[in-house]
Scaffold this motif. Structure first.
Motif: not given
Length: 427
Positions: A157-166, A79-85, A10-14
């Motif tokens: 932006r929702a795409t980056f939020l989804a990646v951060a949640v994952a 996660v922090g970088a994607n939330l920043g995005a 799952a980590v490599s997938f995200v």
């Protein structure tokens, strides 16, 4: 298989969904941030280039960090970088955040594969590596389409939020399933690492992987014009071709891992590369007699897509055996070589396409495959680290499961055991 193995999948997938998903939301990013789509595309270039440069450096610099801690810190930064995005309105800031996310990915990726290999039972090393590798191919087949749909429905932006949640969910999984490993790898000095990693068998194996990736990406990047010229494929047919290749890649990487365990990485690689070369020759032949039915082209491209990923577990397994206690660093260099191969293959493919047309692309890719096969043949019977040619290859009784019981990737007894359990790498 242990729960932590699926968490690392799952980590490599995200991590790799975050790399590739940009391609699906480029128009939305460009329009919102006031840049051209060409400029927005550099977000992909920046991510890939950062992974290629940072992976081997991080593998050396972070060798003493316990793997579990490394995974947790890398995911927190990711996660922090994607939330920043999600919150930025400036393209330059987004570019910087992509570099940060890529650095986190580069730091974790080699350690993920090394951890999986070092904690696998001897007879299942290929399958463990294949399981983790499924995250990479799955990100292309599932992660990117899902992220693209989210971006289309709710904004980029929702795409980056989804990646951060994952990423947060993956972090929780690591926290509760990945075993602690005490101290990190008691790695040799930098000078000793460089001498070991430049051994001919390791360097040649890395070069062969780079050539294979270059040939694969040369065809994959420009598959659409090939399909159009050969079978008159439209948008829908091209989508089917890419989808079939993606899912075939997931099946190929899993089967390749199992076969590498049964045959050994050497034989698995020679079979996989041989099928790739045959598929490339068939694609060239179909272009030469065009037009041909689209279903025939889809059969060949699907077989090729599966075999393109078949080789990944065998290459990683081979490097893990050859490098011994420096397996993490060798796998990091393999990550670099993969990304360099991707970049070179796309660039060389563009030149071939412009100068000669799409039909020559598979023939050129077959040449890359033959070159990789030749390099691997040169070092086919090279002994693993810590072994000399002709040494006893039969492990003492009772040692077969020792590697799976070791919880410290850097534990010297584990590495001695790993060396004893390897069959001749070319067999």
């Amino acid at each position: 298989m242990p729960p932590w193995l699926f968490v690392l999948l799952a980590v490599s997938f995200v991590l790799y969904t975050d790399d590739y998903v940009i391609a699906g939301i480029l128009p939305e990013i460009a329009a919102d941030l006031g840049v051209t789509e060409g400029q927005a595309g550099q977000l992909v270039t920046a991510f890939s280039a950062t992974v290629a440069v940072v992976a081997p450096v991080a593998a050396v610099a972070l060798a003493r960090v316990p793997p579990r801690r490394l995974f947790l810190v890398a995911l927190i930064i990711f996660v922090g970088a994607n939330l920043g995005a999600v919150g930025t309105s400036y393209f330059g800031v987004l570019m910087g955040l992509r570099v940060v996310a890529a650095a986190a990915t580069a730091s974790a990726t080699p350690a993920i594969f090394a951890f999986a290999a070092s904690h696998a039972p001897t007879e299942k090393t290929g399958r463990y590596l294949a399981t983790v590798s499924l995250g990479v191919t799955g990100s292309i087949a599932l992660g990117v389409p899902l992220g693209t749909w989210i971006g289309g429905a709710f904004g980029w932006r929702a795409t980056f939020l989804a990646v951060a949640v994952a990423g947060m969910l993956a972090l929780i999984g690591v926290l509760f399933t990945v075993p602690g490993s005490g101290r990190g790898d008691r790695s040799p000095r930098l000078s000793e690492q460089l001498r070991s990693l430049t051994r001919t068998p390791i360097a040649v194996s890395l070069a062969a992987n780079c050539l294979l990736m270059a040939g694969t990406m040369m065809v994959l990047t420009y598959l659409a014009p090939y399909l159009s010229a050969t079978a008159g494929a439209g948008v829908e047919e091209r989508g089917v071709a890419f989808g079939l290749s993606g899912f075939a890649g997931m099946a190929g990487i899993w089967l390749g891992g199992q076969v590498a365990d049964r045959w050994g990485p050497g034989r698995a690689l020679f079979f996989g590369i041989g099928v790739i070369i045959a598929a490339m020759v068939a694609m060239w032949a179909m272009w030469a007699v065009r037009p041909v039915p689209i279903w025939l082209v889809l059969i060949v491209t699907t077989v090729w897509g599966g075999m393109a990923f078949w080789n990944s577990p065998a290459i990683q397994m081979r490097l893990h055996r050859l490098a011994g206690p420096l397996a993490g660093q060798a796998l990091a260099l393999n990550t670099s070589g993969t990304y360099l191969g991707i970049a070179f293959g796309a660039a060389a493919g563009g030149f071939v396409l412009t100068e000669t047309g799409p039909g020559v692309l598979p023939l050129t890719a077959a040449g890359f495959g033959l070159a990789a096969l030749f390099l691997l043949e040169l070092v086919r019977r090279s002994p693993p680290a810590g072994r000399t040619r002709g040494s006893d290859e039969t492990p003492p009784a009772g040692e077969a499961s020792h590697g799976s019981k070791s919880s410290n990737h850097g534990d010297q007894s584990h590495h001695r055991n790993s060396s004893k359990h390897t069959e001749n790498t070319g067999e």
